[in-house]
Design an enzyme around this catalytic site. Sequence first.
Site, PDB file in Angstrom:
ATOM      1  N   HIS A  51       0.830  -1.193   0.000  1.00 51.58           N
ATOM      2  CA  HIS A  51       0.000   0.000   0.000  1.00 51.58           C
ATOM      3  C   HIS A  51       0.868   1.248   0.000  1.00 51.58           C
ATOM      4  O   HIS A  51       1.990   1.251   0.505  1.00 51.58           O
ATOM      5  CB  HIS A  51      -0.924   0.010   1.209  1.00 51.58           C
ATOM      6  CG  HIS A  51      -2.011  -1.011   1.136  1.00 51.58           C
ATOM      7  ND1 HIS A  51      -3.139  -0.834   0.382  1.00 51.58           N
ATOM      8  CD2 HIS A  51      -2.127  -2.216   1.704  1.00 51.58           C
ATOM      9  CE1 HIS A  51      -3.912  -1.891   0.512  1.00 51.58           C
ATOM     10  NE2 HIS A  51      -3.322  -2.755   1.304  1.00 51.58           N
TER      11      HIS A  51
ATOM     12  N   GLU B 135      -3.992   5.250  -5.207  1.00 49.70           N
ATOM     13  CA  GLU B 135      -4.465   5.247  -3.834  1.00 49.70           C
ATOM     14  C   GLU B 135      -3.884   6.483  -3.139  1.00 49.70           C
ATOM     15  O   GLU B 135      -2.847   6.409  -2.475  1.00 49.70           O
ATOM     16  CB  GLU B 135      -3.986   3.953  -3.162  1.00 49.70           C
ATOM     17  CG  GLU B 135      -4.511   3.730  -1.778  1.00 49.70           C
ATOM     18  CD  GLU B 135      -3.930   2.471  -1.157  1.00 49.70           C
ATOM     19  OE1 GLU B 135      -4.703   1.782  -0.502  1.00 49.70           O
ATOM     20  OE2 GLU B 135      -2.724   2.195  -1.305  1.00 49.70           O
TER      21      GLU B 135
END
Length: 161
Positions: A1, A71
Site C-alpha cells: 500500500h 491510492e
Amino acid sequence: HSERRHIIGEDDQFIGKKAAYALSQNLKVIACIGEKLEEREAGKTFEVCFQQMQAFADSITSWENVVIAYEPVWAIGTGKVATPEQAQEVHVAVRDWLKKNISAEVASSTRIIYGGSVNGSNCSELAKQEDIDGFLVGGASLKGPEFATIVNSVTSKKVAV
C-alpha cells in the site's frame, strides 16, 4: 500500500524490487501509487505518481500480472475520497504515462483501479469514469451489502482497448 512509503519508510526503488520479486514467484501484483495531501495541494500529484511508476518500470519486465492502484495517501481510511474528476484525471495521466514510457499495448491492457475510502455511496460515480477499471477496497469490504454495491458498480467495466 502507498502508506508503506510514509509509515515504514520503504522507498520507491525498494517497492519496485518487491513487486518484481513477487512477479518472479508467480504472484500477481497490485502496484500502489499515490500522493500525500501536501503534495496534492502543492500541485505535485503527477510528479509523485510518475516517480512511483518509474520505480516499478525500472524493476518490472512484464506488466501482464500487474494492476495499478491509484491510492492517494490522503484518502486512505480518512473518509476523504478523491472526486470522480480528480481520480479520472490521475488515471488517464497514468495510462498516458504507460503509453509513453512502456507501450501502447501495456497502456490499454493494464487495469488501473482506485483505492481510498471507496464505499457504497461514492462507488457509482467513480465507476462511471472511463479510466477507472475497478476499486481497491479497504474497510467497506467488511460490510457485505455495501461491498456488494461496490462490486456491482464495476461489473460491466472493461479495460480500455
